[in-house]
Design an enzyme around this catalytic site. Structure first.
Site, PDB file in Angstrom:
ATOM      1  N   CYS A 175      13.907  10.262   6.347  1.00  0.00           N
ATOM      2  CA  CYS A 175      13.843   9.760   7.728  1.00  0.00           C
ATOM      3  C   CYS A 175      15.170   9.948   8.441  1.00  0.00           C
ATOM      4  O   CYS A 175      15.215  10.251   9.619  1.00  0.00           O
ATOM      5  CB  CYS A 175      13.409   8.301   7.747  1.00  0.00           C
ATOM      6  SG  CYS A 175      14.176   7.318   6.465  1.00  0.00           S
TER       7      CYS A 175
ATOM      8  N   LYS B 166       0.883  -1.176   0.000  1.00  0.00           N
ATOM      9  CA  LYS B 166       0.000   0.000   0.000  1.00  0.00           C
ATOM     10  C   LYS B 166       0.913   1.217   0.000  1.00  0.00           C
ATOM     11  O   LYS B 166       1.404   1.643   1.049  1.00  0.00           O
ATOM     12  CB  LYS B 166      -0.886  -0.022   1.252  1.00  0.00           C
ATOM     13  CG  LYS B 166      -2.222   0.703   1.104  1.00  0.00           C
ATOM     14  CD  LYS B 166      -2.109   2.164   0.721  1.00  0.00           C
ATOM     15  CE  LYS B 166      -1.812   3.062   1.906  1.00  0.00           C
ATOM     16  NZ  LYS B 166      -1.580   4.484   1.521  1.00  0.00           N
TER      17      LYS B 166
ATOM     18  N   ASP C 194       3.216   8.315  15.093  1.00  0.00           N
ATOM     19  CA  ASP C 194       1.821   8.135  15.508  1.00  0.00           C
ATOM     20  C   ASP C 194       1.116   7.080  14.670  1.00  0.00           C
ATOM     21  O   ASP C 194       0.416   6.212  15.191  1.00  0.00           O
ATOM     22  CB  ASP C 194       1.054   9.464  15.416  1.00  0.00           C
ATOM     23  CG  ASP C 194       1.484  10.401  16.531  1.00  0.00           C
ATOM     24  OD1 ASP C 194       2.134   9.920  17.489  1.00  0.00           O
ATOM     25  OD2 ASP C 194       1.197  11.613  16.433  1.00  0.00           O
ATOM     26  N   THR C 195       1.291   7.172  13.341  1.00  0.00           N
ATOM     27  CA  THR C 195       0.649   6.166  12.485  1.00  0.00           C
ATOM     28  C   THR C 195       1.272   4.799  12.743  1.00  0.00           C
ATOM     29  O   THR C 195       0.567   3.781  12.730  1.00  0.00           O
ATOM     30  CB  THR C 195       0.758   6.573  10.996  1.00  0.00           C
ATOM     31  OG1 THR C 195       0.174   7.864  10.844  1.00  0.00           O
ATOM     32  CG2 THR C 195       0.026   5.602  10.102  1.00  0.00           C
ATOM     33  N   GLY C 196       2.565   4.768  13.011  1.00  0.00           N
ATOM     34  CA  GLY C 196       3.239   3.500  13.325  1.00  0.00           C
ATOM     35  C   GLY C 196       2.593   2.820  14.524  1.00  0.00           C
ATOM     36  O   GLY C 196       2.403   1.604  14.544  1.00  0.00           O
TER      37      GLY C 196
ATOM     38  N   GLY D 258       6.862   5.419   8.206  1.00  0.00           N
ATOM     39  CA  GLY D 258       6.037   6.625   8.248  1.00  0.00           C
ATOM     40  C   GLY D 258       6.191   7.312   9.587  1.00  0.00           C
ATOM     41  O   GLY D 258       7.248   7.224  10.227  1.00  0.00           O
ATOM     42  N   SER D 259       5.136   7.972  10.037  1.00  0.00           N
ATOM     43  CA  SER D 259       5.234   8.754  11.272  1.00  0.00           C
ATOM     44  C   SER D 259       5.100   7.858  12.499  1.00  0.00           C
ATOM     45  O   SER D 259       4.526   6.764  12.435  1.00  0.00           O
ATOM     46  CB  SER D 259       4.119   9.803  11.293  1.00  0.00           C
ATOM     47  OG  SER D 259       2.864   9.149  11.321  1.00  0.00           O
TER      48      SER D 259
ATOM     49  N   GLU E  20      10.433  15.844  14.720  1.00  0.00           N
ATOM     50  CA  GLU E  20      10.804  15.699  13.318  1.00  0.00           C
ATOM     51  C   GLU E  20      10.010  16.727  12.510  1.00  0.00           C
ATOM     52  O   GLU E  20       8.780  16.655  12.471  1.00  0.00           O
ATOM     53  CB  GLU E  20      10.474  14.284  12.844  1.00  0.00           C
ATOM     54  CG  GLU E  20      10.853  14.037  11.411  1.00  0.00           C
ATOM     55  CD  GLU E  20      10.610  12.587  10.983  1.00  0.00           C
ATOM     56  OE1 GLU E  20      11.560  11.940  10.524  1.00  0.00           O
ATOM     57  OE2 GLU E  20       9.478  12.113  11.106  1.00  0.00           O
TER      58      GLU E  20
ATOM     59  N   GLU F  62       9.641   1.627  10.861  1.00  0.00           N
ATOM     60  CA  GLU F  62      10.694   2.648  10.704  1.00  0.00           C
ATOM     61  C   GLU F  62       9.987   3.990  10.741  1.00  0.00           C
ATOM     62  O   GLU F  62       9.219   4.318   9.844  1.00  0.00           O
ATOM     63  CB  GLU F  62      11.450   2.406   9.394  1.00  0.00           C
ATOM     64  CG  GLU F  62      12.749   3.172   9.350  1.00  0.00           C
ATOM     65  CD  GLU F  62      12.592   4.569   8.779  1.00  0.00           C
ATOM     66  OE1 GLU F  62      12.308   5.512   9.576  1.00  0.00           O
ATOM     67  OE2 GLU F  62      12.750   4.717   7.563  1.00  0.00           O
TER      68      GLU F  62
HETATM   69  O1  TXE Z   1       2.708  10.075   7.500  1.00  0.00           O
HETATM   70  P1  TXE Z   1       1.881   8.763   7.792  1.00  0.00           P
HETATM   71  P2  TXE Z   1       2.290  11.435   6.773  1.00  0.00           P
HETATM   72  C1  TXE Z   1       6.722  11.537   9.180  1.00  0.00           C
HETATM   73  C2  TXE Z   1       7.158  12.966   8.949  1.00  0.00           C
HETATM   74  C3  TXE Z   1       5.909  13.620   8.404  1.00  0.00           C
HETATM   75  C4  TXE Z   1       4.847  12.904   9.198  1.00  0.00           C
HETATM   76  C5  TXE Z   1       3.472  12.878   8.598  1.00  0.00           C
HETATM   77  O2  TXE Z   1       7.513  13.550  10.171  1.00  0.00           O
HETATM   78  O3  TXE Z   1       5.895  14.996   8.643  1.00  0.00           O
HETATM   79  O4  TXE Z   1       5.313  11.574   9.281  1.00  0.00           O
HETATM   80  O5  TXE Z   1       3.484  12.370   7.267  1.00  0.00           O
HETATM   81  C6  TXE Z   1      -0.149   5.337   5.569  1.00  0.00           C
HETATM   82  N1  TXE Z   1      -3.095   2.741   8.874  1.00  0.00           N
HETATM   83  N2  TXE Z   1       7.106  10.645   8.089  1.00  0.00           N
HETATM   84  O6  TXE Z   1       1.011  11.954   7.284  1.00  0.00           O
HETATM   85  O7  TXE Z   1       0.499   9.070   8.209  1.00  0.00           O
HETATM   86  C7  TXE Z   1      -0.164   6.454   4.541  1.00  0.00           C
HETATM   87  O8  TXE Z   1      -1.171   6.230   3.582  1.00  0.00           O
HETATM   88  C8  TXE Z   1      -2.216   2.295   7.965  1.00  0.00           C
HETATM   89  C9  TXE Z   1       8.367   9.975   8.252  1.00  0.00           C
HETATM   90  O9  TXE Z   1       2.373  11.254   5.332  1.00  0.00           O
HETATM   91  O10 TXE Z   1       2.717   7.964   8.733  1.00  0.00           O
HETATM   92  C10 TXE Z   1       1.244   6.333   3.982  1.00  0.00           C
HETATM   93  O11 TXE Z   1       1.266   5.254   3.057  1.00  0.00           O
HETATM   94  N3  TXE Z   1      -1.521   3.101   7.164  1.00  0.00           N
HETATM   95  C11 TXE Z   1       8.600   8.952   7.256  1.00  0.00           C
HETATM   96  C12 TXE Z   1       2.081   5.955   5.217  1.00  0.00           C
HETATM   97  O12 TXE Z   1       1.156   5.397   6.136  1.00  0.00           O
HETATM   98  C13 TXE Z   1      -1.688   4.431   7.298  1.00  0.00           C
HETATM   99  C14 TXE Z   1       7.986   9.029   5.942  1.00  0.00           C
HETATM  100  C15 TXE Z   1       2.773   7.130   5.890  1.00  0.00           C
HETATM  101  O13 TXE Z   1       1.819   8.039   6.354  1.00  0.00           O
HETATM  102  C16 TXE Z   1      -2.591   4.967   8.243  1.00  0.00           C
HETATM  103  C17 TXE Z   1       6.720   9.753   5.918  1.00  0.00           C
HETATM  104  C18 TXE Z   1      -3.302   4.064   9.048  1.00  0.00           C
HETATM  105  N4  TXE Z   1      -4.203   4.472   9.978  1.00  0.00           N
HETATM  106  C19 TXE Z   1       6.343  10.542   6.967  1.00  0.00           C
HETATM  107  N5  TXE Z   1      -2.549   6.314   8.150  1.00  0.00           N
HETATM  108  C20 TXE Z   1       9.890   8.201   7.314  1.00  0.00           C
HETATM  109  N6  TXE Z   1      10.122   7.477   8.399  1.00  0.00           N
HETATM  110  O14 TXE Z   1      10.660   8.225   6.368  1.00  0.00           O
HETATM  111  C21 TXE Z   1      -1.655   6.619   7.183  1.00  0.00           C
HETATM  112  N7  TXE Z   1      -1.138   5.478   6.649  1.00  0.00           N
END
Ligand code: TXE
Length: 483
Positions: free
Chosen positions: A286, A177, A233-235, A230-231, A385, A252
């Site tokens: 990241c 995804k 919180d979402t992690g 990703g973030s 971040e 990560e």
């Molecule tokens: O991230 P999300 P966002 C950090 C960075 C950025 C912040 C927000 O600080 O400012 O996150 O970015 C999917 N269940 N990073 O809002 O929400 C989403 O569709 C399952 C760091 O874009 O974490 C996308 O595919 N999946 C980072 C992925 O998660 C969900 C890279 C990342 O989105 C979901 C990106 C859910 N409930 C952002 N909600 C790094 N580590 O490199 C969202 N997603």
């Protein structure tokens, strides 16, 4: 006449298909803010279809492919990626807004991931364990089954490569995804994988929003392992969803990585790296070196050199191939603006700022690079971040304070240390809480071979290198009593 925006469909069981409900999401070019295509807005039923396709691949054709043949297939895919490198680079650059040079580097890294894991596929084996007389005990590494991969928008090609290549090499069937903000290159690579001969269902790509498609993937009981980038919180949400069916996760979650510059550092070598580590991909990395800690005796001169370099940096459209492109989305730009507005409110010193070129379209998501001075450890900009081209600088007195400041955030992904003192290099390598520590360099050019991942809020589990192969397999112990 305006051209019809191109439709990019899901890719399930080696076939392109629209989302069940026929819904779509717009694809926006960050360089000008214009819509130039659409992707499928998938929901739980689409994810379910992809998981079922992956399951039948794992239980069927794909599950029977030998490790040596998996290796050949992945090597063929690496070759196809190479042959289509420029197309992938252009797609990545337009979709994410990154300068085309970076897009080319990402496409090259993708092919390297597949090459590396193709070579590793038939080299992962278990051990025999000496046990009681009359027993033979050995371990085998087995694929999890169906693996879910939730990919962010900052490096779609690279992050797809590091997780999917390792998962396929170990024999898993993947459901990917990608992020709604940038996913065109990933869909294209899935089609190349089918061309390379990957059986139906071994690799499926389903696009959509995180809260809909992403959440559905994390909570699907048919998924045996989830890797998420990703973030933080979402992690946490992804881990909670996966825990409902006892599914292991690799997370990560980014960082607030420090670069520590001691008085004995080789500044000629350090300065360009300090700048590049925060402006690469407009700070949306990241492992961005987003904090620079500078020893008191050289603080002012280093700040002056950094300020001169920052003032010369230019942001512009991806195709202009300048120091940095736009941020990926209006939402990301707004996040960075919120941090900068906090910086004003808390009266931080703006030591220097780069510029956005006049030719940049008004609708693009541009932020000039910013260097902030003497940012206190308690400030939100030191702790969080930002994920934009903002470098916070903080002075330190001695080694003990440098270590304390380096370890003072909830993150622990990467750190850089600049010193000529050999003993200190070792001390810091041990004392810094991070998944990777670089001494007198930063990031080692990406290093596909180097295990990568964090501690604390940066997540857990390791990707890249041989280590990733352990994460995408589980270990079985077999004890045979033969007397
Ligand atoms: O991230 P999300 P966002 C950090 C960075 C950025 C912040 C927000 O600080 O400012 O996150 O970015 C999917 N269940 N990073 O809002 O929400 C989403 O569709 C399952 C760091 O874009 O974490 C996308 O595919 N999946 C980072 C992925 O998660 C969900 C890279 C990342 O989105 C979901 C990106 C859910 N409930 C952002 N909600 C790094 N580590 O490199 C969202 N997603």
């Amino acid at each position: 006449m305006p051209s019809t925006p191109e439709q990019h469909l899901n890719f399930i069981a080696n076939r392109s298909c629209a989302a069940d409900g026929g819904e779509t999401l717009p694809v926006i070019d960050p360089s000008d803010g214009e819509v130039f295509g659409s992707i499928a807005r998938s929901r739980a039923s689409d994810i379910d279809r992809a998981v079922r396709a992956a399951r039948s691949a794992f239980d069927g054709d794909w599950g029977r492919v030998s490790a040596a043949d998996r290796s050949r297939l992945l090597m063929r895919l690496a070759g196809l990626i190479d042959a289509n490198r420029e197309e992938l680079a252009q797609l990545e650059s337009r979709d994410t807004g990154k300068p085309i040079t970076q897009g080319r580097a990402d496409a090259a890294a993708l092919s390297r991931y597949f090459e590396y894991y193709a070579g590793a596929a038939d080299k992962l084996h278990g051990q025999t364990i000496p046990y009681q007389a009359g027993y033979t005990v050995f371990t085998v590494r087995q694929a999890h089954g169906v693996t879910g991969h939730i990919i962010p928008w900052n490096y779609p090609l690279q992050i797809f490569g590091r997780s999917v290549a390792a998962a396929l090499a170990t024999g898993n069937a993947c459901v990917v995804k990608p992020a709604e903000d940038a996913c065109l290159s990933v869909i294209r690579v899935a089609r190349l994988a089918a061309e390379a001969g990957l059986p139906e269902g071994a690799l499926n790509v389903v696009t959509g929003l995180g809260a809909e498609a992403g959440q559905a993937l994390a909570e699907h009981p048919g998924v045996d392992h989830v890797s998420f980038t990703g973030s933080a919180d979402t992690g946490r949400r992804v881990a909670q969803a996966a825990a409902q069916h006892h599914c292991p996760v690799t997370l990560e979650l980014g960082g607030k990585s420090p670069q520590i510059v001691f008085e004995d550092a080789d500044l000629q070598a350090a300065l360009p790296v300090l700048v590049n580590a925060i402006i690469q991909n407009a700070g949306q990395t990241c492992s961005a070196g987003s904090r620079v800690l500078i020893q008191r005796g050289i603080h002012d001169s280093v700040m002056q050199s950094l300020a001169e370099r920052f003032a010369a940096l230019r942001a512009g459209p991806a195709q202009a191939d300048l120091d940095l492109g736009p941020l990926v989305s209006r939402r990301q730009l707004q996040r960075v603006w919120d941090y900068l507005s906090d910086a004003h409110t808390s009266e931080l010193t703006f030591a220097a700022q780069g510029s956005v070129v006049d030719s940049a379209p008004a609708g693009g998501f541009y932020q000039a690079p910013v260097l902030l001075e003497r940012v206190p450890c308690g400030n939100r900009l030191f702790q969080e971040e930002i994920f934009g081209p903002v470098l916070v600088a903080t002075p330190f007195e001695d080694e003990a304070e440098a270590i304390a400041l380096a370890n003072a955030t909830r993150y622990g992904l990467v750190a850089g240390v600049w010193t000529r003192d050999g003993a200190r290099q070792f001390r810091l390598a041990h004392a810094i809480r991070a998944g990777q520590v670089f001494i007198n360099n930063y990031g080692a050019g990406g290093g596909v071979e180097l295990p990568f991942g964090g501690v604390g809020a940066s997540g857990h589990g390791r990707e890249k290198g041989f280590e990733a192969l352990y994460g995408f397999t589980s270990l079985k112990t077999v004890a045979i009593r033969h007397g």
